[in-house]
Design an enzyme around this catalytic site. Structure first.
Site, PDB file in Angstrom:
ATOM      1  N   ASP A 161       0.876  -1.353  -0.247  1.00  3.51           N
ATOM      2  CA  ASP A 161       0.005  -0.038   0.179  1.00  3.51           C
ATOM      3  C   ASP A 161       0.838   1.286   0.008  1.00  3.51           C
ATOM      4  O   ASP A 161       0.326   2.194  -0.645  1.00  3.51           O
ATOM      5  CB  ASP A 161      -0.904  -0.019   1.163  1.00  3.51           C
ATOM      6  N   ARG A 168      -0.020   6.681  -6.820  1.00  4.17           N
ATOM      7  CA  ARG A 168      -1.508   7.053  -6.764  1.00  4.17           C
ATOM      8  C   ARG A 168      -1.642   8.462  -6.781  1.00  4.17           C
ATOM      9  O   ARG A 168      -2.211   9.040  -7.676  1.00  4.17           O
ATOM     10  CB  ARG A 168      -2.567   6.166  -5.895  1.00  4.17           C
ATOM     11  N   SER A 183      -7.158  -0.334  -0.029  1.00  2.94           N
ATOM     12  CA  SER A 183      -6.033   0.410   0.854  1.00  2.94           C
ATOM     13  C   SER A 183      -6.270   0.574   2.249  1.00  2.94           C
ATOM     14  O   SER A 183      -5.490  -0.116   3.154  1.00  2.94           O
ATOM     15  CB  SER A 183      -5.790   1.784   0.071  1.00  2.94           C
TER      16      SER A 183
HETATM   17  N1  URA Z   1      -6.979   6.593   2.963  1.00  3.22           N
HETATM   18  C1  URA Z   1      -6.062   5.595   2.718  1.00  3.22           C
HETATM   19  O1  URA Z   1      -5.363   4.782   3.798  1.00  3.22           O
HETATM   20  N2  URA Z   1      -6.095   4.803   1.241  1.00  3.22           N
HETATM   21  C2  URA Z   1      -6.473   5.518   0.524  1.00  3.22           C
HETATM   22  O2  URA Z   1      -6.528   5.037  -0.635  1.00  3.22           O
HETATM   23  C3  URA Z   1      -7.477   6.744   0.615  1.00  3.22           C
HETATM   24  C4  URA Z   1      -7.581   7.118   1.891  1.00  3.22           C
END
Ligand code: URA
Ligand code: CA
Length: 434
Positions: A161, A168, A183
């Site tokens: 992540d 991202r 995520s």
């Molecule tokens: N918070 C997160 O942890 N991940 C995301 O993709 C968006 C907000």
């Protein structure tokens, strides 16, 4: 298996298997797959979407890309909470000690703030001496001993992540429901709690601006949690206006302490904290229904036990526990600048995004990860939506150290207040439960 074949399959809109997603997430965590292939994959997922089964498989694969916390050594019901982020959203600082005082075990890993939304870790670290960097053993021992710990997420938790999110952020692929829900939920799954309450914000100050998008995100996250055997509920709450009246790091700690001391009864932050706690107690079988849980939470709050729990948590994490009874010990800004109503009329709204930006300009937030925040500064709102104000009434007090962007911050606060010549109805705070 090869990354290129997985990218091609997603590009063509096909459903990826659990094995393929596991391969891709492991390759991401181990740096075996380069950034350009990851970004191509993320864009394909963004444009093509993902099925529910695929999103759940991606979540499991992401959670499995790093360390997974085993909470089984802790007796009792382990609970966690996640908010999708907002302005003046201090619910964790109220809810964590409150749920612990109600008998739940709160093992919470948290993040830092970015942009106009604050982060729980930054708020907690404004307490003199307090550390959020506990080892895993210290974390487990503290939750066993006092029932609550709030610490920073370790870099070994969901490394896939960390890479996905950074990419991202710079490739316009953040606002995808499957990517957001995998995520968020991969981190909740890896952190180990059995019962999870999600606070999904909706409105101007939130990630999801419309109720429909917020509902889709909430359903997606609850679906993943249930597929993975966790007890999960999502509460969709309003984020058109800031939740709390205090926006800034030490200021939000002060507001949480005041709520736990029995003040601000009936305010939005008080209300949402109790609603979320009610759900958490019901999910953890510590109450029969969310309504019963809420009644229990309110009684515990009134008893002062939750404030004592906060003091215990502060002390256990190296902070000065006297702060819980004397918020004046928190960092204080050098100047307080009052802003007053330019006209008579009904305040019909206070824009959360504008207030969040004003607090950020004063130094309370970060525009990039490396920025250093000033714990003392921010905005305290004196007026709220629905009130009739006279010209010259206090609207807000700015807590200021560095005056570089003060003019701009003032303009954002001025702009945030919306006026009407007629009384306007208050917006409902809790929009839906999923
Ligand atoms: N918070 C997160 O942890 N991940 C995301 O993709 C968006 C907000
Ligand atoms: Ca905030």
């Amino acid at each position: 298996m090869r990354a290129i074949d997985i990218i091609r399959k997603k590009r063509d809109g096909e459903e990826l298997s659990a094995d393929e997603l596991t391969f891709f997430c492991r390759g991401t965590a181990e740096q075996a797959i380069p950034d350009y292939q990851i970004t191509a994959f993320l864009m394909a997922a963004y444009l093509r979407g993902m099925t529910d089964a695929e999103t759940a498989a991606l979540t499991i694969a992401m959670a499995g890309s790093g360390e997974q916390i085993d909470l089984s050594s802790i007796e009792g019901v382990k609970v966690d909470k996640h908010s999708t982020g907002g302005v003046g959203d201090t619910t964790t600082l109220v809810l964590a000690p409150l749920a612990a005082a109600c008998g739940a075990r709160v093992a919470k890993m948290s993040g830092r703030g970015l942009g106009h939304t604050g982060g729980t870790l930054d708020k907690l670290e404004s307490i003199p001496g307090l550390s959020t960097r506990l080892s895993r053993d210290q974390f487990l021992a503290q939750v066993s001993r006092i029932g609550v710990a709030v610490i920073s997420q370790t870099p070994t938790l969901v490394p896939a992540d960390s890479r996905f999110y950074a990419l991202r952020d710079v490739t316009a692929t953040v606002d995808s429901i499957p990517l957001i829900s995998s995520s968020v939920m991969s981190k909740k799954i890896a952190a180990g709690a059995q019962a999870i309450v999600l606070d999904v914000k909706t409105g101007r100050g939130a990630f999801m601006k419309t109720l429909e998008d917020s509902r889709r995100l909430a359903k997606s996250m609850v679906d993943i949690g249930r597929r993975l055997g966790r007890s999960v509920s999502a509460v969709i709450t309003d984020m058109e206006t800031p939740l709390g009246a205090f926006i800034g790091n030490a200021l939000e700690v002060q507001e949480a302490i005041e709520i736990l001391s029995g003040k601000h009864v009936g305010t939005p932050l008080w209300e949402v904290s109790l609603v979320l706690c009610g759900h958490l107690l019901a999910l953890g079988n510590l109450a029969k229904t969310p309504a019963e849980g809420r009644v229990k939470a309110e009684a515990v709050l009134r008893s002062g036990a939750a404030l004592e729990k906060l003091a215990e948590m502060i002390e256990a994490q190296g902070g000065d526990p006297r702060v819980a009874h004397d918020p004046g010990l928190l960092p204080q800004a050098g100047d307080r600048i009052e802003m007053r109503a330019p006209r008579e009329g009904w305040c019909s709204g206070v824009d959360a995004l504008d207030i969040g930006r004003a607090a950020m300009l004063l130094g309370a937030g970060r525009t990039k990860k490396e920025d250093v925040i000033d714990p003392a500064v921010g905005v305290v709102l004196a007026a709220r939506a629905g009130q009739l104000l006279r010209e010259g009434d206090l609207l807000a007090t700015l807590h200021v150290n560095d005056r570089t962007s003060l003019g701009e911050a003032r303009r954002f606060v001025e702009r945030a207040f919306q006026w009407s010549d007629e009384p306007t109805g208050a917006r409902p705070l809790v929009r839906e439960v999923v």
